[in-house]
Design a protein around this motif. Sequence first.
Motif, short mmCIF file in Angstrom:
data_model
loop_
_atom_site.label_atom_id
_atom_site.label_comp_id
_atom_site.label_asym_id
_atom_site.label_seq_id
_atom_site.Cartn_x
_atom_site.Cartn_y
_atom_site.Cartn_z
N ILE A 168 -2.47 17.53 -0.86
CA ILE A 168 -1.12 17.13 -1.28
C ILE A 168 -0.12 17.70 -0.29
CG2 ILE A 168 -1.69 16.91 -3.73
CD1 ILE A 168 -0.35 19.65 -4.20
N ALA A 169 1.03 17.04 -0.20
CA ALA A 169 2.08 17.49 0.70
C ALA A 169 2.96 18.55 0.04
CB ALA A 169 2.92 16.30 1.15
N GLN A 189 13.48 13.56 3.27
CA GLN A 189 13.85 14.25 4.50
C GLN A 189 12.68 15.01 5.09
OE1 GLN A 189 17.31 16.42 3.17
NE2 GLN A 189 18.68 14.72 3.63
N GLU A 190 11.91 15.68 4.24
CA GLU A 190 10.81 16.51 4.72
C GLU A 190 9.63 15.69 5.24
OE1 GLU A 190 8.01 19.93 2.71
OE2 GLU A 190 10.12 19.83 2.11
N HIS A 191 9.35 14.56 4.60
CA HIS A 191 8.13 13.84 4.93
C HIS A 191 8.35 12.48 5.59
CE1 HIS A 191 5.81 16.88 2.88
NE2 HIS A 191 6.66 16.79 1.88
N CYS A 244 0.88 -1.17 0.00
CA CYS A 244 0.00 0.00 0.00
C CYS A 244 0.92 1.23 0.00
CB CYS A 244 -0.89 0.00 1.24
SG CYS A 244 -2.06 1.36 1.28
N PRO A 245 0.81 2.09 -1.01
CA PRO A 245 1.77 3.19 -1.14
C PRO A 245 1.81 4.15 0.07
CG PRO A 245 0.51 2.94 -3.15
CD PRO A 245 -0.14 2.06 -2.12
N ALA A 246 3.03 4.49 0.46
CA ALA A 246 3.25 5.52 1.47
C ALA A 246 3.57 6.85 0.79
CB ALA A 246 4.39 5.11 2.40
N LEU A 247 3.96 6.77 -0.50
CA LEU A 247 4.30 7.95 -1.28
C LEU A 247 3.66 7.82 -2.66
CD1 LEU A 247 5.99 10.56 -1.83
CD2 LEU A 247 7.90 9.04 -2.46
#
Length: 141
Positions: free
Chosen positions: A113-114, A131-133, A58-61
């Motif tokens: 969206i992030a 790094q950010e997420h 299941c996608p995390a990104l």
Amino acid sequence: MAAVSCTLLVDDDDTTNYLNQTLLRRMAISDTVLVAQNGQQALDLLHQHCELPTSPTCPALILLDMKMPRMNGFEFLQAYAQRPERENPSVVIIMLTTSLNPNDVEQMQGLPIAGYLIKPLTRDKVNQVLQEHFGQASPAS
């Protein structure tokens, strides 16, 4: 261990998908990379792989192209937001675009969206997202 268990690439361009898959594979950031050619295929993949949001596939990104035929990135986000919450994984969605049109950038404001990135995807841009997420850099940096 990879920084992200699964990444979903959503883009109608085969070359872009190939290059992005190759980059992610070289950077060793995901155990699994899924590819969809449009928003509808992406929703189908989420339905298939996220029956249990804790599934390792299941996608995390999600790296989501803005402009695609059949169902574009904006339409995907609208449909995604209407899915039952239990079926939506905790996911970081990054919109990818070649557009610097202020109207497109404005349209992205307020979407689930992030952030967004200007194509092409690069090692530095992927590391910035990690790094950010996800609080880490690529294992192969």
